[in-house]
Scaffold this motif. Structure first.
Motif, PDB file in Angstrom:
ATOM      1  N   HIS A   1      91.477 -33.389  52.902  1.00  0.00           N
ATOM      2  CA  HIS A   1      91.550 -32.461  54.028  1.00  0.00           C
ATOM      3  C   HIS A   1      90.172 -32.144  54.621  1.00  0.00           C
ATOM      4  O   HIS A   1      90.077 -31.380  55.585  1.00  0.00           O
ATOM      5  CB  HIS A   1      92.244 -31.166  53.614  1.00  0.00           C
TER       6      HIS A   1
ATOM      7  N   ARG B   1     107.203 -23.423  46.600  1.00  0.00           N
ATOM      8  CA  ARG B   1     106.490 -24.520  47.270  1.00  0.00           C
ATOM      9  C   ARG B   1     105.176 -24.858  46.578  1.00  0.00           C
ATOM     10  O   ARG B   1     104.724 -26.006  46.618  1.00  0.00           O
ATOM     11  CB  ARG B   1     106.228 -24.157  48.745  1.00  0.00           C
ATOM     12  N   THR B   2     104.555 -23.873  45.943  1.00  0.00           N
ATOM     13  CA  THR B   2     103.234 -24.095  45.339  1.00  0.00           C
ATOM     14  C   THR B   2     103.259 -24.027  43.811  1.00  0.00           C
ATOM     15  O   THR B   2     102.210 -24.112  43.184  1.00  0.00           O
ATOM     16  CB  THR B   2     102.237 -23.042  45.865  1.00  0.00           C
TER      17      THR B   2
ATOM     18  N   TYR C   1     101.345 -23.420  59.354  1.00  0.00           N
ATOM     19  CA  TYR C   1     101.556 -23.786  57.961  1.00  0.00           C
ATOM     20  C   TYR C   1     102.163 -22.624  57.179  1.00  0.00           C
ATOM     21  O   TYR C   1     103.028 -22.819  56.318  1.00  0.00           O
ATOM     22  CB  TYR C   1     100.226 -24.209  57.345  1.00  0.00           C
TER      23      TYR C   1
ATOM     24  N   GLN D   1     106.278 -21.615  56.808  1.00  0.00           N
ATOM     25  CA  GLN D   1     107.229 -22.099  55.816  1.00  0.00           C
ATOM     26  C   GLN D   1     107.312 -21.178  54.592  1.00  0.00           C
ATOM     27  O   GLN D   1     108.249 -21.280  53.800  1.00  0.00           O
ATOM     28  CB  GLN D   1     106.862 -23.524  55.386  1.00  0.00           C
TER      29      GLN D   1
ATOM     30  N   ARG E   1     109.163 -30.241  59.904  1.00  0.00           N
ATOM     31  CA  ARG E   1     108.050 -31.140  60.252  1.00  0.00           C
ATOM     32  C   ARG E   1     106.707 -30.419  60.298  1.00  0.00           C
ATOM     33  O   ARG E   1     105.773 -30.865  60.960  1.00  0.00           O
ATOM     34  CB  ARG E   1     108.358 -31.801  61.603  1.00  0.00           C
TER      35      ARG E   1
ATOM     36  N   ASN F   1     104.500 -30.201  57.917  1.00  0.00           N
ATOM     37  CA  ASN F   1     103.448 -31.041  57.327  1.00  0.00           C
ATOM     38  C   ASN F   1     102.990 -32.123  58.289  1.00  0.00           C
ATOM     39  O   ASN F   1     101.814 -32.478  58.316  1.00  0.00           O
ATOM     40  CB  ASN F   1     103.935 -31.673  56.022  1.00  0.00           C
ATOM     41  N   ARG F   2     103.928 -32.653  59.095  1.00  0.00           N
ATOM     42  CA  ARG F   2     103.526 -33.644  60.094  1.00  0.00           C
ATOM     43  C   ARG F   2     102.623 -33.004  61.145  1.00  0.00           C
ATOM     44  O   ARG F   2     101.620 -33.592  61.553  1.00  0.00           O
ATOM     45  CB  ARG F   2     104.762 -34.245  60.771  1.00  0.00           C
TER      46      ARG F   2
ATOM     47  N   PHE G   1     100.782 -30.333  60.637  1.00  0.00           N
ATOM     48  CA  PHE G   1      99.565 -29.904  59.960  1.00  0.00           C
ATOM     49  C   PHE G   1      98.625 -31.078  59.697  1.00  0.00           C
ATOM     50  O   PHE G   1      97.437 -31.020  60.016  1.00  0.00           O
ATOM     51  CB  PHE G   1      99.938 -29.223  58.644  1.00  0.00           C
ATOM     52  N   LEU G   2      99.140 -32.149  59.119  1.00  0.00           N
ATOM     53  CA  LEU G   2      98.289 -33.262  58.705  1.00  0.00           C
ATOM     54  C   LEU G   2      98.079 -34.282  59.818  1.00  0.00           C
ATOM     55  O   LEU G   2      96.940 -34.593  60.173  1.00  0.00           O
ATOM     56  CB  LEU G   2      98.911 -33.948  57.484  1.00  0.00           C
TER      57      LEU G   2
END
Length: 319
Positions: A44, A103-104, A210, A213, A288, A290-291, A293-294
């Motif tokens: 990142h 999620r984490t 982000y 979510q 989407r 992550n799409r 975000f990344l």
């Protein structure tokens, strides 16, 4: 800052902490390094590093019209080290929160793949490398280093006392272009500040996306963030407005830097990426994120960097 350190991380459902590992030897050490790099999500670095390069190259152009390669190398070391420190410290400080969020909950410090001691040592080493790189650049950079470090440390705590931790993250990222300019020239630059504000609002804006979510989980466990406080729909609107400000700041930077046509062409692609990012995420469909975000934001950083380099080369920057 005082961080409580234990030899291991607690794994939910386990009767004993885990994390030291029983293996030894080169293979085990390599595995620990790889796990630590996953912990800090080293890839990142693509987000803020290109803009530090843009500022460093623009500063080289303003100073001598030739690339200061040694300064560029030290800026790279300083940036990666600072981000590694920030991510490792963030994971240590937030490990209890991460364990409560599905999620984490599989992050390395929660599962014990990386021990708290390893993360703290890694953070300390990264901080030492950052300070060493700053000192190698100049005494001024070393004196200003705490200004860069402070928001990196404050950010993981921000979600405990403000609904706008994304702004603290933005401030932490905004330092990079300003620092890179000072590293090369030893002087202040308003253009670099504008670029820094653009980077800060950009990263803060997509951090809001982000965080959408986790809105429901954050409310339940007491984590503060824009989506948790104001709702996902309002958060996405706020992120869109923030990125409009980002784009305006990129325009202002281009005008202040007397940028040529390549920079403006890069901004056209950036506008398309922003539109795509906000089109694929909605209050009713966060699948989407992550799409956005990344992919979209990684594209923005790389494209603007490449077009800025070509623009500076077309204006006479020599390698």
């Amino acid at each position: 800052m005082v961080i409580a350190v234990s030899d291991a991380a607690w794994v939910p459902g386990a009767s004993e902490p885990v994390g030291r590992g029983s293996g030894a030897g080169p293979g085990h050490a390599t595995g620990r390094v790889r796990a630590f790099l996953r912990l800090v999500v080293i890839e990142h670095s693509v987000f803020a590093l290109p803009f530090a390069y843009i500022a460093a190259l623009a500063a080289s152009f303003a100073d001598s019209r030739s690339v200061h390669w040694s300064d560029l190398a030290l800026v790279t070391v300083a940036m990666v080290a600072a981000r590694t420190f920030a991510m490792a410290a963030n994971r240590v400080i937030d490990r209890a929160i991460d364990a409560r969020n599905p999620r984490t909950a599989n992050r390395e410090l929660v599962t014990g793949v990386v021990s708290v001691r390893t993360a703290v040592v890694g953070a300390a080493v990264a901080l030492a490398v950052f300070l060493t790189a700053a000192a190698a650049l100049s005494w001024l950079c070393l004196l200003l280093a705490p200004v860069a470090v402070a928001p990196l440390v404050v950010y993981p705590y921000a979600k405990r006392f403000t609904d706008f931790p994304h702004a603290v993250l933005g401030i932490a990222q905004a330092v990079a272009p300003v620092g890179a300019w000072i590293a090369v020239t030893g002087e202040w630059s308003w253009a670099a500040l504008v670029l820094g504000l653009a980077v800060g609002s950009w990263i803060g804006g997509f951090d809001v996306i982000y965080a959408c979510q986790d809105a429901e989980v954050d409310r339940r466990i007491g984590v503060r963030a824009v989506p948790a406080r104001f709702g996902v729909r309002a958060a996405l609107i706020g992120s869109t407005v923030t990125h409009m400000i980002t784009f305006a700041l990129f325009i202002v930077y281009g005008l202040m830097d007397n940028a040529g046509p390549w920079w403006w062409a890069g901004l056209v692609l950036t506008a398309a990426a922003f539109c795509y990012e906000h089109a694929i995420v909605s209050p009713n469909d966060l699948s989407r994120v992550n799409r956005a975000f990344l992919t979209a934001n990684g594209f923005v950083g790389i494209v603007l960097f490449l077009f800025a380099v070509v623009d500076l080369a077309s204006r006479g920057l020599a390698v």
